[in-house]
Design an enzyme around this catalytic site. Structure first.
Site, PDB file in Angstrom:
ATOM      1  N   GLU A 125      48.421  32.860  34.535  1.00 35.23           N
ATOM      2  CA  GLU A 125      48.113  31.875  35.576  1.00 35.23           C
ATOM      3  C   GLU A 125      46.759  31.204  35.374  1.00 35.23           C
ATOM      4  O   GLU A 125      45.848  31.782  34.805  1.00 35.23           O
ATOM      5  CB  GLU A 125      48.144  32.568  36.943  1.00 35.23           C
ATOM      6  CG  GLU A 125      49.511  33.173  37.195  1.00 35.23           C
ATOM      7  CD  GLU A 125      49.663  33.888  38.525  1.00 35.23           C
ATOM      8  OE1 GLU A 125      50.789  34.240  38.868  1.00 35.23           O
ATOM      9  OE2 GLU A 125      48.649  34.102  39.211  1.00 35.23           O
TER      10      GLU A 125
ATOM     11  N   CYS B  22      40.730  34.645  44.163  1.00 39.81           N
ATOM     12  CA  CYS B  22      40.189  35.682  43.282  1.00 39.81           C
ATOM     13  C   CYS B  22      40.905  37.000  43.494  1.00 39.81           C
ATOM     14  O   CYS B  22      41.045  37.454  44.617  1.00 39.81           O
ATOM     15  CB  CYS B  22      38.714  35.921  43.577  1.00 39.81           C
ATOM     16  SG  CYS B  22      37.643  34.770  42.784  1.00 39.81           S
TER      17      CYS B  22
HETATM   18  N1  SAH Z   1      37.146  40.317  34.876  1.00 43.98           N
HETATM   19  C1  SAH Z   1      36.217  39.352  35.404  1.00 43.98           C
HETATM   20  C2  SAH Z   1      36.921  38.187  36.072  1.00 43.98           C
HETATM   21  C3  SAH Z   1      37.796  38.664  37.175  1.00 43.98           C
HETATM   22  S1  SAH Z   1      38.186  37.775  38.613  1.00 43.98           S
HETATM   23  C4  SAH Z   1      35.305  40.027  36.396  1.00 43.98           C
HETATM   24  O1  SAH Z   1      35.529  41.186  36.736  1.00 43.98           O
HETATM   25  O2  SAH Z   1      34.339  39.418  36.823  1.00 43.98           O
HETATM   26  C5  SAH Z   1      36.787  37.048  39.278  1.00 43.98           C
HETATM   27  C6  SAH Z   1      36.171  37.745  40.479  1.00 43.98           C
HETATM   28  O3  SAH Z   1      37.120  38.055  41.498  1.00 43.98           O
HETATM   29  C7  SAH Z   1      35.504  39.044  40.095  1.00 43.98           C
HETATM   30  O4  SAH Z   1      34.251  39.082  40.696  1.00 43.98           O
HETATM   31  C8  SAH Z   1      36.424  40.058  40.734  1.00 43.98           C
HETATM   32  O5  SAH Z   1      35.776  41.266  40.960  1.00 43.98           O
HETATM   33  C9  SAH Z   1      36.827  39.338  42.003  1.00 43.98           C
HETATM   34  N2  SAH Z   1      37.978  39.908  42.688  1.00 43.98           N
HETATM   35  C10 SAH Z   1      38.973  40.669  42.193  1.00 43.98           C
HETATM   36  N3  SAH Z   1      39.845  40.995  43.144  1.00 43.98           N
HETATM   37  C11 SAH Z   1      39.398  40.422  44.288  1.00 43.98           C
HETATM   38  C12 SAH Z   1      39.879  40.375  45.618  1.00 43.98           C
HETATM   39  N4  SAH Z   1      41.012  40.989  45.958  1.00 43.98           N
HETATM   40  N5  SAH Z   1      39.169  39.672  46.526  1.00 43.98           N
HETATM   41  C13 SAH Z   1      38.027  39.037  46.189  1.00 43.98           C
HETATM   42  N6  SAH Z   1      37.531  39.027  44.948  1.00 43.98           N
HETATM   43  C14 SAH Z   1      38.204  39.724  43.998  1.00 43.98           C
END
Ligand code: SAH
Length: 370
Positions: free
Chosen positions: A87, A358
């Site tokens: 995605e 996110c």
């Molecule tokens: N692997 C990378 C990119 C992931 S997604 C990382 O960990 O940064 C980007 C952001 O979304 C990251 O900060 C991740 O921790 C956050 N994230 C993941 N699940 C989430 C959720 N359910 N709600 C809010 N943010 C979330």
């Protein structure tokens, strides 16, 4: 299995071609309105035909499109040449332009407890082309009309002209906040960034690489003269080692001490206006959102040389027990941080009605991969 990029295929096809030929090919990929190699008039005919026969113009195809109710967010499910789905998201941003949220992998090996992508496990890393082409996909989507082969799941009435300032189709920012951990796929991520920076007007400071905190790769970045001056966001989620280990299982022993040390070196080596660091912190009700935790976080941020803090109330993920902190608690948390004079912003949640926010990216229709 290694997958060949367009550049590798090009070099195999034309081992003795001068370097400018590949640069012409790459520039053609970003030519507005170009839909295939056929339009690359700078190539001799034989070269154009060989490229057309052997090198895909697009490494991904549209499988399904989702549009949020407010038309501010679009999520595309893309299909790879080997029929895997992943995605990518397009979001309207505060400057009335668009931000593209790209994936670096199909699935993710990090298994953060609150993230839907983690629950899928890792299928494979994306190639540089598959990362690069997420931007190209959205560029042509915004330019519209879509290529006839693209079948949209929802309306395409959308956007064009609907945003107010005439900048309707401009993509100004790219964030690696889709599926996957970019710092476990550094070479492809770096190559895609370099291509974007070379071929578009999106500068490196408009690109953010978000990482869970893969320290060996982060160390490498400090040494890598070719690493572009992108922004780095570190997904912290807790400044208490034992608590972070519970929700971010990839946390290594003494992670926080090592991160503080890395931040110090980052500032020494790359510390200028162009190299912003941000900590991301998803606020989870009853888990990491107390005033005490905010206090510990503020002190940790100070220890790290005061990077910016970005808080986001958790986005709900099916099958996970975690819930978002109430706004009252979010405000209290932010207040504690602000009292320390630390810059804190709250990320707007977008696309949650189409599971594009996110941590909500996970493709259910994954074929089994051996
Ligand atoms: N692997 C990378 C990119 C992931 S997604 C990382 O960990 O940064 C980007 C952001 O979304 C990251 O900060 C991740 O921790 C956050 N994230 C993941 N699940 C989430 C959720 N359910 N709600 C809010 N943010 C979330």
């Amino acid at each position: 299995m290694a997958r060949e990029t367009r550049q590798q295929r090009f070099q195999e096809l034309f081992p003795s071609a001068p370097a400018f030929r590949w640069r012409q090919a790459e520039a053609a990929l970003f030519q507005p309105g170009a839909t295939g190699w056929g339009s690359v008039s700078v190539f001799p005919k034989a070269m154009r035909e060989a490229v057309e026969a052997k090198i895909p113009w697009m490494s991904v195809t549209l499988h399904r499109m989702f549009e949020s109710r407010d038309k501010e967010t679009f999520k595309a499910v893309l299909s790879t040449e080997d029929d895997l789905l992943f995605e990518t998201v397009l979001m309207g941003n505060a400057r009335e332009q668009w931000t593209v949220c790209v994936s670096s992998q199909i699935g993710c090996a990090m298994r953060c407890a609150f993230c839907a992508t983690g629950a899928m496990g890792l299928k494979r890393s994306l190639t540089a082309d598959e990362i690069t082409d997420q931007l190209r996909f959205w560029q042509s989507f915004l330019r519209g009309p879509l290529t006839p082969s693209a079948s949209l799941g929802t309306s395409r009435s959308l956007l064009r002209g609907e945003r107010s300032n005439g900048g309707a189709s401009r993509i100004s920012n790219i964030v690696f906040m889709g599926m996957g951990e970019p710092l476990t796929n550094v070479d492809s991520v770096k190559q895609a960034i370099r291509t974007w920076v070379d071929q578009t007007d999106i500068g490196p400071t408009r690109i953010t690489v978000s990482t869970v905190g893969v320290l060996p790769s982060m160390d490498q970045l400090l040494e890598d003269k070719d690493w572009p001056s992108v922004r780095i966001a570190i997904s912290l989620h807790s400044a208490v080692q034992a608590e972070r280990e519970k929700i971010v299982p990839s946390t290594v022993p003494h992670f926080l001490d090592k991160l503080a040390d890395w931040c110090r070196r980052y500032r020494q080596i790359l510390g200028n206006r162009r190299h912003h660091l941000t900590f991301e912190y998803a606020l989870i009700s009853g888990v990491n959102d107390s005033a005490d935790q905010a206090e510990v976080l503020a002190r940790f941020i100070e220890r790290c040389g005061s990077p910016k803090l970005n808080v986001i109330p958790l986005n709900p993920v099916a099958g996970k027990a975690f819930t978002a902190s109430e706004q009252k608690r979010v405000e209290r948390f932010k207040q504690v941080i602000l009292q320390h004079g630390i810059d804190v912003s709250q990320r707007r949640t977008m696309g949650d009605d189409i599971a594009a926010a996110c941590g909500q990216l996970a493709t259910a229709e994954q074929p089994h991969v051996i």
